[in-house]
Design a protein around this motif. Structure first.
Motif, PDB file in Angstrom:
ATOM      1  N   THR A   3      -3.691  10.814  12.356  1.00  0.00           N
ATOM      2  CA  THR A   3      -3.066   9.334  12.587  1.00  0.00           C
ATOM      3  C   THR A   3      -3.100   8.601  11.469  1.00  0.00           C
ATOM      4  N   GLU A   4      -4.377   8.597  10.985  1.00  0.00           N
ATOM      5  CA  GLU A   4      -4.396   7.545   9.872  1.00  0.00           C
ATOM      6  C   GLU A   4      -3.956   7.919   8.864  1.00  0.00           C
ATOM      7  N   HIS A   5      -3.852   9.256   8.316  1.00  0.00           N
ATOM      8  CA  HIS A   5      -3.147   9.838   7.183  1.00  0.00           C
ATOM      9  C   HIS A   5      -1.674   9.597   7.320  1.00  0.00           C
ATOM     10  N   LEU A   6      -1.027   9.836   8.408  1.00  0.00           N
ATOM     11  CA  LEU A   6       0.422   9.653   8.668  1.00  0.00           C
ATOM     12  C   LEU A   6       0.628   7.980   8.300  1.00  0.00           C
ATOM     13  N   ARG A  12       2.841   3.943   2.292  1.00  0.00           N
ATOM     14  CA  ARG A  12       3.404   4.127   1.106  1.00  0.00           C
ATOM     15  C   ARG A  12       4.832   4.426   0.858  1.00  0.00           C
ATOM     16  N   LEU A  13       5.498   4.960   1.659  1.00  0.00           N
ATOM     17  CA  LEU A  13       6.981   5.267   1.798  1.00  0.00           C
ATOM     18  C   LEU A  13       7.682   4.259   2.002  1.00  0.00           C
ATOM     19  N   LYS A  14       7.084   3.196   2.854  1.00  0.00           N
ATOM     20  CA  LYS A  14       7.940   1.545   2.904  1.00  0.00           C
ATOM     21  C   LYS A  14       7.929   0.922   1.625  1.00  0.00           C
ATOM     22  N   GLU A  19      10.482  -1.558  -3.012  1.00  0.00           N
ATOM     23  CA  GLU A  19      10.545  -1.643  -4.196  1.00  0.00           C
ATOM     24  C   GLU A  19      11.691  -1.199  -4.992  1.00  0.00           C
ATOM     25  N   ALA A  20      12.494  -0.068  -4.314  1.00  0.00           N
ATOM     26  CA  ALA A  20      13.717   0.537  -4.793  1.00  0.00           C
ATOM     27  C   ALA A  20      14.906  -0.330  -4.554  1.00  0.00           C
ATOM     28  N   THR A  21      14.929  -1.031  -3.459  1.00  0.00           N
ATOM     29  CA  THR A  21      16.082  -1.961  -2.749  1.00  0.00           C
ATOM     30  C   THR A  21      15.795  -3.471  -2.830  1.00  0.00           C
TER      31      THR A  21
END
Length: 93
Positions: A3-6, A12-14, A19-21
């Motif tokens: 769960t911690e890895h996810l 990271r994805l957020k 950063e992109a938007t």
């Protein structure tokens, strides 16, 4: 996978999506976030995180605080919101 890895992967994805938007200028005006909502500032100097503002009444503020402008605090510089931004009425000193 743990769960911690996810959770780390989601964070990271957020961050990458933010950063992109994230936009710091909208139609030439400074964009800021106040309590999760996007606004634009037409004044000088540019706003900083933590500054107090007078914001226009909106549907939610009218229900929560009654009619009229409402105070807010800049929580983030820039905005990821892609719609119409309300204009900040003034900086509170």
């Amino acid at each position: 996978m743990s769960t911690e890895h996810l959770e780390r992967q989601i964070a990271r994805l957020k961050t990458k999506l933010d950063e992109a938007t994230r936009r710091f200028r909208v139609d030439g005006l400074q964009a800021v976030t106040v309590g999760g909502y996007a606004y634009v500032w037409n004044g000088q100097p540019d706003l900083e995180v933590g500054e107090r503002l007078l914001l226009p009444e909106n549907y939610v503020s009218r229900l929560k605080d009654g009619p009229g402008p409402v105070e807010g605090i800049v929580t983030e510089l820039g905005s990821t919101y892609d719609g119409t931004h309300s204009r900040i009425l003034r900086r509170i000193t």
